[in-house]
Enzyme design. Structure first.
Site, mmCIF file in Angstrom:
data_model
loop_
_atom_site.group_PDB
_atom_site.id
_atom_site.type_symbol
_atom_site.label_atom_id
_atom_site.label_comp_id
_atom_site.label_asym_id
_atom_site.label_seq_id
_atom_site.Cartn_x
_atom_site.Cartn_y
_atom_site.Cartn_z
ATOM 1 N N PHE A 148 -0.477 1.037 6.928
ATOM 2 C CA PHE A 148 -0.998 2.242 6.285
ATOM 3 C C PHE A 148 -0.321 3.498 6.824
ATOM 4 C CE2 PHE A 148 -4.130 5.729 6.874
ATOM 5 C CZ PHE A 148 -4.172 6.172 5.560
ATOM 6 N N TYR A 149 -0.186 3.597 8.137
ATOM 7 C CA TYR A 149 0.359 4.813 8.739
ATOM 8 C C TYR A 149 1.865 4.986 8.553
ATOM 9 C CZ TYR A 149 -3.889 6.629 10.751
ATOM 10 O OH TYR A 149 -5.132 7.180 10.909
ATOM 11 N N THR A 150 2.552 3.995 8.037
ATOM 12 C CA THR A 150 3.983 4.164 7.774
ATOM 13 C C THR A 150 4.243 5.103 6.602
ATOM 14 O OG1 THR A 150 4.050 2.209 6.371
ATOM 15 C CG2 THR A 150 4.671 1.925 8.689
#
Length: 140
Positions: free
Chosen positions: A77-79
């Site tokens: 998700f944080y990519t």
């Protein structure tokens, strides 16, 4: 070019993960997916965002597998937070990709564990402080 002029375009064929498409196979003691499928088209305005997210997840998974590393669903998700907006969106598409390929999420080297989870007999020194994970309980 002719595909675009005919308004066919590129699309992804994804097995439905809906409860109505899940079948229990007693001999295997497993729940398997039935034959219902959906199409995600790049030319359909309603589906183009989800199609873009799907290809981005596939791109990220390819990089993870090529590097032979494991990541968490949260890492994924944080990519690309701007694209995914919330984690439920990337998690759902991750499951779609695994279903589309015919494997499990863990086969794609994506785990659902919390950050900082340690399994096994591990001890090390960090900034001069000994850390002995064999003596820590839940929560460290």
């Amino acid at each position: 070019q002719q595909v675009l002029l005919k308004h066919e375009g590129f699309s992804l064929d994804i097995p439905s993960r809906a409860a109505s498409n899940q079948i229990y196979v007693k001999d295997w003691d497993r729940i398997v997916l039935g034959g219902k499928r959906s199409t995600r088209s790049f030319l359909n305005v309603k589906e183009s965002r989800k199609s873009t997210i799907t290809l981005r997840v596939m791109q990220l998974l390819h990089a993870v597998l090529a590097k032979r590393i494991h990541i968490t669903k949260r890492d994924l998700f944080y990519t690309d937070v701007k694209l995914f907006v919330d984690q439920a969106e990337s998690d759902g598409v991750l499951d779609d990709v695994a279903t589309m390929i015919g494997c499990t999420r863990s086969n794609l080297h994506v785990v659902a564990s919390d950050k900082g989870l340690v399994v096994g007999r591990v001890s090390f020194i960090e900034d001069g402080d000994p850390i002995d994970c064999t003596r820590m309980g839940v929560g460290g």
